[in-house]
Design an enzyme around this catalytic site. Structure first.
Site, PDB file in Angstrom:
ATOM      1  CG  HIS A  48      -0.324   9.048  -2.804  1.00 53.29           C
ATOM      2  ND1 HIS A  48      -1.444   7.836  -2.377  1.00 53.29           N
ATOM      3  CD2 HIS A  48      -0.387   9.948  -1.782  1.00 53.29           C
ATOM      4  CE1 HIS A  48      -1.459   8.462  -1.384  1.00 53.29           C
ATOM      5  NE2 HIS A  48      -0.901   9.545  -0.865  1.00 53.29           N
ATOM      6  CD  GLU A  62      -1.454  12.602  -0.804  1.00 50.08           C
ATOM      7  OE1 GLU A  62      -2.773  12.255  -0.562  1.00 50.08           O
ATOM      8  OE2 GLU A  62      -0.694  12.595  -0.066  1.00 50.08           O
ATOM      9  CG  HIS A 115       1.949  10.853   2.164  1.00 48.15           C
ATOM     10  ND1 HIS A 115       0.991  10.050   1.885  1.00 48.15           N
ATOM     11  CD2 HIS A 115       3.206  10.209   2.437  1.00 48.15           C
ATOM     12  CE1 HIS A 115       1.393   8.677   1.323  1.00 48.15           C
ATOM     13  NE2 HIS A 115       2.690   8.671   1.753  1.00 48.15           N
ATOM     14  CD  GLU A 182      -0.167  12.489   5.833  1.00 45.99           C
ATOM     15  OE1 GLU A 182      -0.955  13.452   5.330  1.00 45.99           O
ATOM     16  OE2 GLU A 182      -0.459  10.649   5.969  1.00 45.99           O
TER      17      GLU A 182
END
Ligand SMILES: [Zn+2]
Length: 217
Positions: A48, A62, A115, A182
Site C-alpha cells: 500500500h 497498514e 502486509h 501478512e
C-alpha cells in the site's frame, strides 16, 4: 503486552560477541557482519502507500506499519551486505504493476512483500503463488515463515495461521521467487497493540532478515 529488558539483552549480545571487555564498543563494532551471500538482490515491497491506506483499525494504518517494518528490514540487510531495492521508501502511491515491473527489470533474486491483515482473524500467515512454483519459491516461503513466526513469538504467543498459496498479483507476476507476509490483524486489539510497539516491529523485521539469510545460506 510484556515488557522487554532491552539493556540486559544488549549486554548479553555484547558478551556473546566477545565485546564485554570493550566498554565503548557499541553498535559500530557489530555493524559490519558481511554475509557469505553479500550482494544478493533483495526486493522489499511495503504494501500500500499514498492514496491507498490498506487496512486500518485500532489506531493502526497498514501502509505505515508495512513501510516501517520494510525500512527496518532494509537497514538490517544493508548492514549485512545485501543489495536492497524497495518499491517505495516514503508514503507514496505505487500500483501493483509498478511494483512487479520494477522488481523484474531490476533483476531481483527474491521479492518480499510486507502486509498486515484485517477481517476478523488474528495471527501471522504467509503466501506464495498458487500456480506451479519452483522448489526455490517453496524454500523461500518456508524460511521466511518459520523465522518470522519465531521472532514474533519471542516475548508472547502469536497464532501461526500457516503457509498459504494464493495468486495475489505481486507473487503471481514477479519473475523471481516471491513471498508475501501478512503480519497480524489491525482489527484485532491484541494484534494492533503489538503492531504499535517499535520493539515488536523490529522483531518482525529481524524475523524477515533471518528467513532471507537462511534461504541464501
Ligand atoms: Zn495489505
Amino acid at each position: 503486552m510484556p515488557q522487554r529488558n532491552v539493556s540486559r539483552r544488549a549486554a548479553l549480545l555484547g558478551a556473546t560477541a566477545g565485546l564485554a571487555a570493550l566498554p565503548f564498543a557499541g553498535n559500530a563494532a557489530l555493524a559490519q557482519v558481511v554475509s557469505p551471500m553479500a550482494g544478493e538482490k533483495v526486493y522489499i515491497d511495503p504494501g500500500h502507500g499514498g492514496d491507498d491506506r490498506g487496512a486500518s483499525a485500532n489506531g493502526v494504518v497498514e501502509k505505515n506499519v508495512t513501510l516501517d517494518i520494510a525500512k527496518r528490514l532494509r537497514e538490517i540487510l544493508d548492514r549485512h551486505g545485501y543489495n536492497v531495492r524497495m518499491s517505495r521508501s516514503t508514503d507514496i502511491t505505487r500500483s501493483l504493476s509498478y511494483r512487479v515491473n520494477d522488481a523484474n527489470s531490476w533483476g531481483a533474486s527474491i521479492f518480499v512483500s510486507i502486509h498486515c491483515n484485517a477481517g476478523g482473524g488474528y495471527g501471522f500467515e504467509s503466501y506464495r503463488d498458487d500456480g506451479a512454483v519452483s522448489d526455490r519459491t517453496v524454500r523461500l516461503q518456508n524460511n521466511v515463515h518459520a523465522r518470522v513466526i519465531a521472532w514474533m513469538n519471542k516475548d508472547q504467543s502469536v497464532t501461526d495461521r500457516g503457509k498459504k498459496a494464493v495468486g495475489f498479483y505481486v507473487v503471481e507476476n514477479t519473475n523471481m521467487s516471491a513471498v508475501l507476509t501478512e503480519n497480524l490483524f489491525v482489527d484485532n486489539v491484541a494484534n494492533a497493540n503489538l503492531l504499535k510497539s517499535a520493539a515488536f516491529r523490529q522483531d518482525v523485521a529481524l524475523g524477515h532478515y533471518h528467513g532471507i539469510n537462511n534461504f541464501f545460506n
